[in-house]
Design an enzyme around this catalytic site. Structure first.
Site, PDB file in Angstrom:
ATOM      1  N   GLY A 117     -36.667  20.729  -5.492  1.00 50.09           N
ATOM      2  CA  GLY A 117     -36.731  19.373  -6.040  1.00 50.09           C
ATOM      3  C   GLY A 117     -38.157  18.840  -6.069  1.00 50.09           C
ATOM      4  CB  ALA A 150     -31.842  13.841   0.643  1.00 52.93           C
ATOM      5  CE  LYS A 158     -30.524  19.289   0.323  1.00 52.28           C
ATOM      6  NZ  LYS A 158     -31.549  18.943  -0.688  1.00 52.28           N
ATOM      7  N   GLY A 159     -28.146  18.025  -4.096  1.00 53.85           N
ATOM      8  CA  GLY A 159     -27.613  18.757  -5.230  1.00 53.85           C
ATOM      9  C   GLY A 159     -27.918  18.119  -6.570  1.00 53.85           C
ATOM     10  N   GLY A 160     -28.792  17.090  -6.556  1.00 55.24           N
ATOM     11  CA  GLY A 160     -29.220  16.520  -7.837  1.00 55.24           C
ATOM     12  C   GLY A 160     -29.775  17.605  -8.751  1.00 55.24           C
ATOM     13  CD  GLU A 195     -31.071  21.968  -2.212  1.00 57.47           C
ATOM     14  OE1 GLU A 195     -32.086  21.850  -2.918  1.00 57.47           O
ATOM     15  OE2 GLU A 195     -30.153  21.143  -2.221  1.00 57.47           O
TER      16      GLU A 195
HETATM   17  C1  5RP Z   1     -31.678  19.835  -5.221  1.00 62.91           C
HETATM   18  C2  5RP Z   1     -31.729  18.781  -4.159  1.00 62.91           C
HETATM   19  C3  5RP Z   1     -32.957  17.966  -4.072  1.00 62.91           C
HETATM   20  O1  5RP Z   1     -33.513  18.087  -2.806  1.00 62.91           O
HETATM   21  C4  5RP Z   1     -32.563  16.539  -4.343  1.00 62.91           C
HETATM   22  O2  5RP Z   1     -31.910  16.495  -5.603  1.00 62.91           O
HETATM   23  C5  5RP Z   1     -33.775  15.610  -4.356  1.00 62.91           C
HETATM   24  O3  5RP Z   1     -34.566  15.908  -5.470  1.00 62.91           O
HETATM   25  P1  5RP Z   1     -35.881  15.068  -5.800  1.00 62.91           P
HETATM   26  O4  5RP Z   1     -36.787  15.230  -4.625  1.00 62.91           O
HETATM   27  O5  5RP Z   1     -36.410  15.697  -7.056  1.00 62.91           O
HETATM   28  O6  5RP Z   1     -35.457  13.635  -6.008  1.00 62.91           O
HETATM   29  O7  5RP Z   1     -30.817  18.582  -3.399  1.00 62.91           O
HETATM   30  O8  5RP Z   1     -30.439  20.462  -5.253  1.00 62.91           O
END
Ligand code: 5RP
Length: 234
Positions: A46, A100, A111-113, A120
């Site tokens: 991320g 996160a 998590k998982g965006g 993870e």
């Molecule tokens: C990816 C994740 C990332 O850690 C979460 O989405 C945060 O992403 P970002 O730091 O770009 O906001 O879980 O699966």
């Protein structure tokens, strides 16, 4: 074409909000200060996590053995000269560091965006200390939908029906062949929802991380980096 975000691939930090980028970098620097020579280190995914690799490389640690949670993180770490191996080669990790999407006051994470939450979660669970880094906008009073899901391809229509309302992102397979979706229903008690999602046939993994998985949370605000001790001993 799938966006890097949608495929869970790490992309260079977006400079959409200079204050948020500054906070992400500050949280990443605070986490880099926890890394020690010779550590077996889990690397998240991320845009927040992307700030960590240069911070680590800048400090020039010796003997790190890293496990990456996405192909993009593996490539970025390798390009900086870090040693990246598989989790089974490295075994138990000393520390894992990751971003996160949401962090609530009880220490629950979403998590998982970027769709990388299955790897993870495996990496976080393999680490003696799991450190979460975030900008201030990720701190929430309570967890809200969407909750990311990785679903088995077989019978995915049936799985989605049993999770209504949920839908596939449509463009982003996980590197392990799963389909990435989001659950949009009410969250209520995150522990109950986590139990229900885990018990649903066809769900490979969901993006709720329980407080007892998390050792340390570093949330960067304008006033400095707030350190919250999580429920997992470190
Ligand atoms: C990816 C994740 C990332 O850690 C979460 O989405 C945060 O992403 P970002 O730091 O770009 O906001 O879980 O699966």
């Amino acid at each position: 074409m799938a966006s890097p975000r949608a495929t869970g691939q790490q992309q260079p930090p977006l400079i959409d909000d200079p204050i948020r980028e500054h906070q992400k970098a500050a949280a990443a620097r605070a986490a880099a200060a926890l890394v020690e020579d010779g550590m077996r280190l889990g690397l998240g995914s991320g845009s927040t996590f992307a700030h960590l690799l240069p911070a680590i490389a800048e400090r020039g640690y010796a003997g790190l053995r890293c496990v990456a949670t996405s192909p993009a993180t593996a490539a970025a770490a390798g390009a900086l000269g870090l040693v990246v191996q598989s989790l089974d080669e490295v075994g138990e990790l000393d520390m894992a560091i990751d971003g996160a999407d949401q962090i609530d006051e009880q220490g629950w994470l979403v998590k998982g965006g970027g769709g990388a939450h299955t790897r993870e979660k495996i990496v976080a669970a393999s680490a003696r200390r799991f450190v979460v880094i975030a900008s201030a906008d990720k701190a929430v009073a309570s967890i809200e939908p969407p909750i990311p899901l990785e679903l088995l391809r077989f019978g995915v229509g049936r799985t989605l029906l049993s999770l209504t309302p949920a839908r596939l992102r449509g463009v982003d397979d996980s590197p392990d062949g799963g389909l990435i979706a989001d659950y949009f229903g009410p969250v209520g008690d995150p522990r109950e929802l986590a139990r229900r999602l885990s018990a649903t046939p066809g769900v490979v993994e969901h993006g709720l991380f329980a407080p007892e998985m998390v050792s340390t949370i570093l949330i960067a605000r304008d006033s400095g980096v707030e350190l919250r001790e999580g429920a997992k001993p470190s």
